[in-house]
Every structure is written in C-alpha cells, then in structure tokens.
Design a protein around this motif. Structure first.
Motif, PDB file in Angstrom:
ATOM      1  N   ASN A 283       0.815  -1.214   0.000  1.00 13.71           N
ATOM      2  CA  ASN A 283       0.000   0.000   0.000  1.00 13.71           C
ATOM      3  C   ASN A 283       0.850   1.266   0.000  1.00 13.71           C
ATOM      4  N   PHE A 284       2.147   1.120   0.096  1.00 10.86           N
ATOM      5  CA  PHE A 284       3.035   2.268   0.184  1.00 10.86           C
ATOM      6  C   PHE A 284       4.052   2.235  -0.946  1.00 10.86           C
ATOM      7  N   GLY A 285       4.708   3.352  -1.149  1.00 12.12           N
ATOM      8  CA  GLY A 285       5.707   3.446  -2.193  1.00 12.12           C
ATOM      9  C   GLY A 285       7.020   2.801  -1.793  1.00 12.12           C
ATOM     10  N   SER A 286       7.979   2.858  -2.698  1.00 13.98           N
ATOM     11  CA  SER A 286       9.265   2.208  -2.475  1.00 13.98           C
ATOM     12  C   SER A 286      10.084   2.901  -1.398  1.00 13.98           C
ATOM     13  N   ARG A 287       9.749   4.170  -1.090  1.00 14.72           N
ATOM     14  CA  ARG A 287      10.514   4.903  -0.086  1.00 14.72           C
ATOM     15  C   ARG A 287      10.028   4.634   1.334  1.00 14.72           C
ATOM     16  N   ALA A 288       8.911   3.945   1.466  1.00 21.12           N
ATOM     17  CA  ALA A 288       8.385   3.614   2.794  1.00 21.12           C
ATOM     18  C   ALA A 288       9.196   2.467   3.402  1.00 21.12           C
ATOM     19  N   ARG A 289       9.160   2.402   4.717  1.00 18.69           N
ATOM     20  CA  ARG A 289       9.922   1.376   5.432  1.00 18.69           C
ATOM     21  C   ARG A 289       9.057   0.779   6.536  1.00 18.69           C
ATOM     22  N   LEU A 290       9.070  -0.564   6.636  1.00 19.77           N
ATOM     23  CA  LEU A 290       8.353  -1.253   7.704  1.00 19.77           C
ATOM     24  C   LEU A 290       9.227  -1.247   8.955  1.00 19.77           C
ATOM     25  N   SER A 291       8.828  -0.478   9.961  1.00 20.75           N
ATOM     26  CA  SER A 291       9.624  -0.367  11.179  1.00 20.75           C
ATOM     27  C   SER A 291       9.443  -1.567  12.085  1.00 20.75           C
ATOM     28  N   GLU A 292       8.211  -2.050  12.199  1.00 17.45           N
ATOM     29  CA  GLU A 292       7.938  -3.161  13.124  1.00 17.45           C
ATOM     30  C   GLU A 292       6.643  -3.849  12.711  1.00 17.45           C
ATOM     31  N   MET A 293       6.616  -5.166  12.921  1.00 21.47           N
ATOM     32  CA  MET A 293       5.383  -5.926  12.697  1.00 21.47           C
ATOM     33  C   MET A 293       5.332  -7.073  13.686  1.00 21.47           C
TER      34      MET A 293
END
Length: 512
Positions: A283-293
């Motif tokens: 749902n996000f662009g390539s510049r987004a980052r998953l911080s925690e899941m």
C-alpha cells in the motif's frame, strides 16, 4: 576387448562430472568411516548411556527439585532462577538414551528410557502444579507466556541442543553445560504445563505440552540421526524379533506426529508472517519502510500490529491491509492496527523516525512492566494496587505490607528479595510491620556467630525499612560490640537498661 574399451570411454565421456562426483562421495565416506566412525568406542558409549537413562531415586529427586525451581523462576519472571533449574535437570540421560535405542533397535532399552521420561514428566508436572496451588502468585508472567506454543526459534534451540548433546555423548565430552542445553528446551515448558494444570488454564496447558513434546521428539530424533551417522547400527539378537522392530517403527511414527503437526504450524506461521509484511507494504511506495510488525497467533482474535515509516500517509492502507490479512489468515477473527509515521524522503529522516518509534515502544514496555511490578508487590504485601508507590523515573517501588498471620521480619525480607530478584534495575522496598527483632548470638571470642550475623543483617534491613531507633539490651561488652556493628550499617541504636541475659534487640517506644 576393443568394444569394451569403446563402451567404457563413451560412458566416461558422456558424463564425466558423474564419475567425479561419485568419487568425491566415495572418498568422503571412506574418510568418515576410517577417521571418525572407527575412532568411537561404541560399546563404551552404549554402556554409559544405559547407566544414565534408567529410572532411579536420584533421577526423580533431582528432576523434582529442578521442576520446583523452574516454576518459581517462571512465577517470579526471573530468567536467572530458571537457569538455576536447568543446572539440576537430569533429563539429558533418558532422552539421549531414547535416541540411541532407536538408532540401534534396542527395544528393552527404549522402553526403560520412555518409562523414565513418562514417570519423570508426570512427577514434575504434579509437583509444579502443587507449588502453584500454594503460591500467592498465579498470574501468567512474560516467562510463562513465552513457553505456551512452539515456534521456529524454540525448534532451533532444541535442534542445536540435541546436536551438541549427542556429539558430546559420542565423543566422550559430556558435562553440565551440555545438560543445561538440553534442559533449556524442556524444563521450562514442563513447568508451564504444571502451571496450566493448577490454574485450569487449558490454553497454557495444551500449548506448553505441545512445546514440550515437540522439543523432546526433536532432541530424540536428532540424537538417533547422529548415532546412525557415527556408525551405531541396528543389531538384532535372537530374542529380538521382527515384531519388535515393527513396534519400534510404529512408536517412532506415533511420537513423530506431534512434531509433524508443530512443524506444519511453524511453516504456516512463517509463511503468513512473510506474506503479511508484503500485504502491508504494497500500500506504500518504495521509499516507505516497515519499522515493526508483530503477529500474535495465539491470541483470540489474532492480534496484528504494524508500524510504517512513510513520506506520504495512506488513509486507506489500514482497511486494505486488514482485508488482505483476513484472507491470509483463512478468514479467522483478526484485530489489526496500522501506525503510520510521516518522515522525510532522506534515509536519515527515516532512521530518526524509526529510532523514535523504538523509543516509544520501549517506554510503553517499561510502563507495562512497572504496572506488572506494582500488581505483584500488592499481591505479596496483601494490599490493593493503589497502595503501591511506583516512581518510574527513579525506578523505585515501595509498599507498606499488611499484617500476615505468623509472618516474622525474615518472611517479609524474603518476599522483598523474591520480587527484587525479578527486577534488578529497580529498587524494591517492602515496608514490614514492626515485628519482634531477633536476638544476636555471639561466640566465645565476642564476635557474632553465623546466626548472629544473620540477625544483624535482618535488624539492619528492618531498621532501614521502618526508620525507627533500635534499643540493644544485654551485658555491656557484648552490647557495645553489637551497637558498633549496627552503627556501621547506619542503624540508629540506643543503650538498653537491661544488662542481663543474651544480647537482645527491640524497637524503641516513643517514651524511649
């Protein structure tokens, strides 16, 4: 002659790599047999394994004490106490013996090992349940919750422990450290089974039991494979029939079922976790980052939380991700929370936002841990949670204990030490009622005896908690000695009027 030579040359030229690979395999097998397998005294190894896998009074006593220490460590959420339980655990002997007996097809030996494991397991679970029944602490701590279901890391701990244990046994390098490695995978889950039984928490009971059985079978199977690799082979005697071999195989398969189920569950969870990350980040662009899941599969409904660092906030991302996760989880009930932090486009901004999110999570965890500490202090002190004073900044917790029937100052001090051991970064203080102080015994040289030294420590602790002067009665020389020792511990002391008998300590009254 010529034809044979032609055929040989054609075969060799058709697949030269095949012959090269076969030669490498043959050379390795020959080296393994001559340099590794032939260096193992199999008769001596089997003899020692038989001696350590039998059911004995020592085995049952040490296992019971280990289980008792483990459940106390879990109730106190103290990893140090749990490690102490592992030092005593004798589970390595029968489990490794089970693996070796499977490898060589020794049915009587396998039966003895399984009997030792079954009796030891039942005894340990029953003893842990008994301890929990008489314990004032019956809440599910973080240490208990961590051992209520098998996951990939638990399986790897059991696998590596088994490899180390089997190698040490075969090469004659067994020791306490190897036994601790085996107990790491088995003793805590076994104690949690007892906790679940005592508290009638069947979710905890079944989850911990599955973890225990999974780890046990992983260790036994790995030991059997290691034994086979080192040349231990099945050798049937005249009394061992093909029926016994069939029974061994059936037993092997039956015991492998829980492990197979756990592996299937672990593989499913790992696959869902991987796909869930992709479902959120799509749902996000390539510049987004998953911080925690974080996915809690054992919760009902399943709890999923994710934190994303993104240059642009996506209002619809949570709803879209929830629908995709619901599909991945086979339409099972789901709680999903998506937290978005808007950051700059640079890598530095994303890293700073990630650090900020990590700090917020650490602060939330610290706050939750402080609340749990306050609840445990209130339970031990016999007062409501509101009576506990918690200073999170200075990491200090204080509570004034209620009157406990039959409890002296030593009991209150022990309760404080139990809680303080679980929170080494906190200063925990349990303020006891002004109970009677102990007498101070001196030896012939005028120095405190062992009991006298314990009494002095208890008096100093109580005076520090109650903040009241202590009066010392007794013969002048002995009294002065005790007063000096207490003054060195920063205790306010006063001379008593009674100069007869033993050295006695008591609280000063307002008139004194």
């Amino acid at each position: 002659m010529n034809r044979r030579g032609t055929t040989f040359m054609n075969s060799k030229s058709d697949n030269p790599q095949h012959h090269s690979f076969a030669y490498v395999i043959f050379s390795f097998r020959r080296w393994w047999r001559s340099s590794v397998v032939n260096t193992v005294d199999q008769a001596d190894v089997i003899k020692r394994r038989r001696e350590e896998g039998d059911l004995s009074a020592r085995y049952l006593f040490m296992l019971t004490m280990s289980a008792g220490i483990a459940i106390l460590g879990l109730l106190l959420s103290s990893p140090a106490v749990v490690i102490g339980a592992m030092l005593l655990s004798p589970l390595m002997g029968p489990i490794i013996g089970l693996g070796f007996s499977l490898a060589i097809g020794d049915f009587p030996w396998m039966r003895r090992c399984m009997k030792a494991l079954a009796v030891g397991t039942v005894l340990s679970v029953a003893f842990c349940a008994l301890v929990v029944l008489f314990s004032p602490l019956q809440t599910v701590t973080a240490e208990i919750a961590a051992r209520t279901r098998p996951n990939l890391f638990d399986l790897l701990v059991a696998l590596f422990s088994a490899l180390a244990g089997a190698y040490a046994m075969i090469r004659g390098r067994e020791g306490t450290v190897v036994g601790v490695a085996i107990a790491t995978a088995l003793m805590p889950p076994l104690a949690v089974v007892g906790f679940g039984l005592a508290t009638f928490n069947w979710t905890v009971f079944t989850g911990a039991l599955m973890l225990y059985v999974t780890n046990l079978m992983t260790i036994a199977f790995t030991a059997a494979v290691m034994a086979r690799l080192y040349g231990f082979r099945t050798s049937l005697s005249e009394r061992q029939t093909q029926l016994q071999v069939f029974v061994i195989v059936v037993t092997f398969v039956a015991l492998a079922l829980p492990l197979g189920y756990s592996l299937r569950q672990i593989a499913w969870e790992a696959n869902v976790s991987r796909q869930a990350k992709s479902a959120v980040m799509d749902n996000f662009g390539s510049r987004a980052r998953l911080s925690e899941m974080d996915i809690k599969f054992d919760a009902t409904p399943i709890d999923v939380s994710a934190t994303v660092l993104t240059p642009e906030l996506m209002p619809e991302a949570e709803a879209i991700s929830r629908r995709e996760l619901h599909r991945l989880l086979n339409n099972r009930p789901l709680n999903f929370t998506l937290t978005q932090y808007q950051v700059g486009t640079s890598a530095t901004a994303a890293e700073q936002a990630q650090l900020s999110a990590a700090r917020e999570k650490a602060e939330a965890d610290a706050s939750q841990r402080a609340d749990e500490l306050a609840a445990r202090l209130a339970l031990i002190a016999g007062v409501p949670d509101s009576e506990v004073i918690v200073d999170r900044e200075r990491r200090r917790a204080l509570v004034r204990a209620a009157e406990l029937d039959g409890a002296g100052l030593a009991v209150y001090r022990a309760l404080e030490q139990r809680i303080a051991a679980t929170e080494p970064d906190w200063r925990v203080e349990l303020l006891p009622p002004a109970k009677a102080l102990p007498n101070v015994a001196l030896n012939e040289e005028g120095e405190p005896s062992d009991e006298g030294a314990k009494a002095l420590n208890l008096i100093a602790w109580a005076a520090g908690r109650i903040d009241a002067p202590v009066i010392i009665d007794g013969p002048e020389e002995a009294r002065k000695k005790v007063e000096q020792l207490l003054l060195a511990r920063h205790v306010a002391v006063r001379d008593g009027k009674n100069a007869k008998g033993d050295v006695q300590a008591r609280w000063a009254t307002p008139d004194e």
